[in-house]
Write a protein that holds these residues in place. Structure first.
Motif, PDB file in Angstrom:
ATOM      1  N   LEU A  90       1.424  -0.944   0.028  1.00  0.00           N
ATOM      2  CA  LEU A  90       0.229   0.065  -0.207  1.00  0.00           C
ATOM      3  C   LEU A  90       0.665   1.168  -0.069  1.00  0.00           C
ATOM      4  N   TYR A  91       2.230   1.349   0.722  1.00  0.00           N
ATOM      5  CA  TYR A  91       3.330   2.380   0.135  1.00  0.00           C
ATOM      6  C   TYR A  91       2.922   2.591  -0.310  1.00  0.00           C
ATOM      7  N   LYS A  92       3.553   1.648  -1.516  1.00  0.00           N
ATOM      8  CA  LYS A  92       4.363   2.031  -2.888  1.00  0.00           C
ATOM      9  C   LYS A  92       3.105   2.151  -3.634  1.00  0.00           C
ATOM     10  N   ASP A  93       2.057   1.585  -3.848  1.00  0.00           N
ATOM     11  CA  ASP A  93       0.791   1.733  -4.867  1.00  0.00           C
ATOM     12  C   ASP A  93       0.059   3.311  -4.307  1.00  0.00           C
ATOM     13  N   LEU A  94       0.173   3.435  -3.241  1.00  0.00           N
ATOM     14  CA  LEU A  94      -1.017   5.247  -3.179  1.00  0.00           C
ATOM     15  C   LEU A  94      -0.130   5.830  -2.615  1.00  0.00           C
ATOM     16  N   ALA A  95       1.271   5.735  -2.835  1.00  0.00           N
ATOM     17  CA  ALA A  95       2.093   6.964  -2.589  1.00  0.00           C
ATOM     18  C   ALA A  95       3.385   7.003  -2.751  1.00  0.00           C
ATOM     19  N   GLY A  96       3.721   6.170  -3.213  1.00  0.00           N
ATOM     20  CA  GLY A  96       5.170   5.707  -3.910  1.00  0.00           C
ATOM     21  C   GLY A  96       6.347   5.139  -2.669  1.00  0.00           C
ATOM     22  N   ILE A  97       6.053   5.423  -1.971  1.00  0.00           N
ATOM     23  CA  ILE A  97       6.692   5.022  -0.814  1.00  0.00           C
ATOM     24  C   ILE A  97       7.644   3.877  -0.996  1.00  0.00           C
ATOM     25  N   ASN A  98       9.290   3.660  -0.989  1.00  0.00           N
ATOM     26  CA  ASN A  98       9.825   2.342  -0.001  1.00  0.00           C
ATOM     27  C   ASN A  98       9.409   1.532   0.923  1.00  0.00           C
ATOM     28  N   ALA A  99       8.551   0.639   1.125  1.00  0.00           N
ATOM     29  CA  ALA A  99       9.165  -0.142   2.509  1.00  0.00           C
ATOM     30  C   ALA A  99       9.297  -1.711   2.076  1.00  0.00           C
ATOM     31  N   ILE A 100      10.050  -2.094   3.365  1.00  0.00           N
ATOM     32  CA  ILE A 100      10.426  -3.380   3.052  1.00  0.00           C
ATOM     33  C   ILE A 100      10.126  -3.731   5.408  1.00  0.00           C
TER      34      ILE A 100
END
Length: 387
Positions: A90-100
């Motif tokens: 969701l971080y990546k798809d909604l906000a373009g944020i890379n999270a692991i």
């Protein structure tokens, strides 16, 4: 099951994609050896430059020990991985944020803190998830003190922000002043306590906390130090000890449930003040069925479910929050900042109604509104410091 097939097909829902194609020796030299030697020497002499030249400047660690997974309880670090992997998506798809996603064993608090601290140099922020109370309070507090990057616990701050935003508009719908509301918070775990603290900071002082033994009062040894501290701050009457929800529901303007299914009755709602506000946020089954609450006279109803209007969900906060934190260079998520985000979310609903007090999860502009509110606030604070 389709869900199992989908996750098995891709071995989860996340992959790492490169930003630089390596198709020849020249590319290899730029991406890896010998080119990286230049970077390594530079960063060795100036460690802060790692955030400019490596992905550590844009990477969030999503960390859980699986000790308090919503609706499932303590299912362990491995069991908690699908949740944090989903949030990373969701971080990546909604906000373009890379999270692991990272799972940590359920070790003592200081060991957990040391583990995260020792890894923190690889990240621009820490997102804690599904960690049981009271250890989650101590973990977040210690990490926030020891790290110079934002530390955020979604079960605490995320829930509190969305509840406050929804309550701001619910007060408008009922024609009541936010700060004059009598509010009972039922369920004083991570979410409930953080919500109570933020409501208090926002000016709501007439708060009553109820947990598994009843009203939380100062000096009741059955509750943890964090719960007792809040009860003392509220000035809760010690005589209310062992008082149950039904004993104190009369005269309340708002019920905020972050607890268990079916703990609030139709009779309870009818004892509340005129135009009662009911936030029955337990999942998968709420504290009271919304239809029953409406029959009992509830003026505004919110749940944690997408099946009903007014879904109070952390997804409204965390993607945009970290986009804003990283863009503005904000290193701490304090109470004032949380109120800024709550106000921004509330203001997205221009004309609140009983059926619409909070933006929908897929409403356009949620991520942008949250992130821009943080950037604007950071600029305001900088200007104030310069005056």
């Amino acid at each position: 099951m389709d869900i199992l097939k989908l996750h098995e097909l891709h071995t989860g829902v996340l992959d790492i994609h490169s930003d630089l194609a390596v198709q020849n020796r020249k590319d290899l030299g730029k991406a890896y050896t010998p080119g990286v030697a230049v970077l390594s020497k530079l960063i060795a002499d100036n460690p802060e430059l790692k955030n400019r030249y490596t992905m550590s400047g844009k990477l969030v660690a999503l960390i859980s020990d699986g000790s308090a997974v919503l609706g499932l309880g303590n299912i362990g670090p491995a069991g908690g991985l699908p949740v944090i992997e989903g949030k990373a998506l969701l971080y990546k798809d909604l906000a373009g944020i890379n999270a692991i996603p990272l799972s940590v064993d359920q070790v003592p608090v200081d060991e957990f803190v040391s583990t995260v601290k020792n890894l923190s140099g690889s990240f621009a922020g820490i997102h804690l998830e599904d960690i049981a109370a009271p250890r989650c309070f101590e973990i977040e507090q210690k990490l926030a003190q020891e790290l110079d990057i934002p530390v955020y616990h979604d079960d605490q701050e995320g829930t509190a922000i969305v509840v406050l935003a929804a309550l701001m508009n619910a007060a408008k719908v009922t024609g009541k002043s936010l700060k004059s509301l009598n509010v009972v918070v039922n369920g004083v775990g991570a979410s409930g306590l953080a919500t109570a603290k933020l409501l208090y900071h926002a000016g709501i002082k007439k708060l009553t906390l109820v947990d598994k033994y009843g009203v939380v009062t100062p000096r009741d040894s059955r509750y943890n130090a964090y719960q007792l501290e809040m009860a003392a701050k509220l000035g809760t009457n010690p005589a209310l000890k062992d008082g149950q929800l039904s004993d104190i529901i009369s005269g309340q303007d708002a019920f905020i449930g972050l607890s268990d299914a079916d703990v609030l009755t139709k009779a309870d709602v009818r004892q509340m003040n005129q135009a009662p506000i009911i936030f029955a946020l337990a999942n998968p089954k709420p504290e009271i069925n919304p239809d029953i609450a409406k029959e009992a006279g509830a003026a505004v109803i919110a749940t944690g479910s997408s099946q009903y209007p007014n879904q109070v969900n952390n997804i409204l906060v965390f993607p945009g929050l970290f986009r804003g934190l990283l863009a503005a260079g904000i290193n701490h998520v304090d109470d004032d900042l949380q109120i800024v985000v709550a106000k921004a979310l509330a203001e997205m609903v221009k004309t609140p109604t009983a059926e619409k007090i909070i933006p929908g999860v897929f409403d356009k502009g949620v991520v942008e509104t949250v992130s821009s509110s943080l950037i604007t606030d950071a600029d305001r604070r900088k200007d104030k410091q310069l005056v």
